[in-house]
Design a protein around this motif. Structure first.
Motif, mmCIF file in Angstrom:
data_model
loop_
_atom_site.group_PDB
_atom_site.id
_atom_site.type_symbol
_atom_site.label_atom_id
_atom_site.label_comp_id
_atom_site.label_asym_id
_atom_site.label_seq_id
_atom_site.Cartn_x
_atom_site.Cartn_y
_atom_site.Cartn_z
ATOM 1 N N ALA A 76 0.901 -1.266 -0.033
ATOM 2 C CA ALA A 76 0.103 -0.008 0.148
ATOM 3 C C ALA A 76 0.991 1.343 -0.137
ATOM 4 O O ALA A 76 0.734 2.069 -0.727
ATOM 5 C CB ALA A 76 -1.081 0.112 1.213
ATOM 6 N N ASP A 159 -7.498 -6.419 -5.550
ATOM 7 C CA ASP A 159 -7.738 -5.448 -5.006
ATOM 8 C C ASP A 159 -6.552 -4.318 -5.023
ATOM 9 O O ASP A 159 -6.726 -2.956 -4.837
ATOM 10 C CB ASP A 159 -7.889 -5.698 -3.217
ATOM 11 C CG ASP A 159 -8.967 -6.527 -2.975
ATOM 12 O OD1 ASP A 159 -9.877 -6.371 -3.691
ATOM 13 O OD2 ASP A 159 -9.061 -7.087 -1.971
ATOM 14 N N LYS A 160 -5.201 -4.812 -5.321
ATOM 15 C CA LYS A 160 -4.096 -3.684 -5.386
ATOM 16 C C LYS A 160 -4.242 -3.186 -6.586
ATOM 17 O O LYS A 160 -3.873 -1.966 -6.959
ATOM 18 C CB LYS A 160 -2.953 -4.683 -5.351
ATOM 19 C CG LYS A 160 -2.539 -5.059 -4.046
ATOM 20 C CD LYS A 160 -2.007 -4.166 -3.068
ATOM 21 C CE LYS A 160 -1.491 -4.667 -1.478
ATOM 22 N NZ LYS A 160 -0.678 -5.488 -1.430
ATOM 23 N N GLU A 163 -6.803 -0.520 -6.116
ATOM 24 C CA GLU A 163 -6.266 0.690 -5.596
ATOM 25 C C GLU A 163 -5.174 1.429 -6.335
ATOM 26 O O GLU A 163 -5.507 2.909 -6.055
ATOM 27 C CB GLU A 163 -5.434 -0.137 -4.295
ATOM 28 C CG GLU A 163 -4.871 1.100 -3.312
ATOM 29 C CD GLU A 163 -4.052 0.218 -2.215
ATOM 30 O OE1 GLU A 163 -3.230 1.033 -1.404
ATOM 31 O OE2 GLU A 163 -4.246 -1.052 -1.983
ATOM 32 N N HIS A 166 -7.726 3.515 -8.802
ATOM 33 C CA HIS A 166 -8.414 4.586 -8.013
ATOM 34 C C HIS A 166 -7.485 5.535 -7.535
ATOM 35 O O HIS A 166 -8.000 6.950 -7.832
ATOM 36 C CB HIS A 166 -9.093 3.851 -6.800
ATOM 37 C CG HIS A 166 -10.023 4.738 -5.923
ATOM 38 N ND1 HIS A 166 -9.846 5.197 -4.719
ATOM 39 C CD2 HIS A 166 -11.292 5.148 -6.222
ATOM 40 C CE1 HIS A 166 -10.812 5.848 -4.292
ATOM 41 N NE2 HIS A 166 -11.899 5.704 -5.446
#
Length: 199
Positions: A76, A159-160, A163, A166
């Motif tokens: 992240a 998900d990554k 992310e 986004h």
């Protein structure tokens, strides 16, 4: 209807007159590939040719599976660093574009038309951020950003990946908003508002 062409040739199936390669994706990699199986036409109706092509594809697919298993997605924090770098590049582009356009080299630059276009883009980008439904341009920018820094996403869909897309959309929102402020001469409104970039 598909049927196994020859039990001694794994993943080779016959459908109608043609042959296909069909291989299940391991369950733990389905989320990476975005599908449960791979099915490709072998482009022939001759069994010997199909058998050779199927074995070649099977070997290549095993290599792909090995590579996917070894890929490391960014953390992240690394994604945030990528996004800040992308945002800063957009800021630089904004500044250069406004200076070139309003400073002399392009005296015919239509500020009102440019502002109208940027306003429309800003609305679309905000919609993408809200719905998490990204345009091809945003996805292309995300992929290029990751690849340039040596990261690889096995599949677009995890998900990554979401992310990163986004964040690219958020960066584009901020850059369009700041660009509009620069076009109007309101440099007091050019500071980033998004917490990800405000630092």
């Amino acid at each position: 209807m598909s049927k196994l062409a020859n039990p001694r040739v794994p993943h080779l199936i016959r459908r109608g007159e043609g042959y296909y390669f069909r291989r299940a994706v391991p369950s733990y990699l389905v989320s990476c590939f975005g599908r449960r199986e791979i099915k490709l036409s072998l482009g022939t109706n001759i069994f010997k040719e199909a058998r050779w092509r199927c074995r070649t594809l099977a070997t290549a697919f095993e290599q792909v599976l090995d590579r996917v298993e070894q890929m490391s997605e960014p953390t992240a924090n690394e994604i945030n660093n990528l996004l800040r770098k992308y945002f800063e590049a957009g800021l630089k582009f904004n500044a250069e574009n406004v200076e070139d356009s309003l400073g002399g080299p392009h005296p015919g630059f239509d500020v009102e038309n440019e502002a109208a276009l940027a306003t429309g883009e800003l609305a679309q980008l905000r919609q993408m951020v809200a719905t998490r439904n990204y345009s091809r341009l945003v996805q292309f920018a995300a992929e290029r950003l990751a690849v340039e820094d040596g990261y690889d996403f096995p599949v677009k869909g995890g998900d990554k990946w979401d992310e990163l897309c986004h964040g690219v959309a958020r960066a584009n929102v901020e850059n369009r908003r700041i660009y509009l402020a620069m076009l109007s001469g309101d440099y007091s409104a050019t500071m980033p508002l998004d917490p990800l970039f405000a630092e």
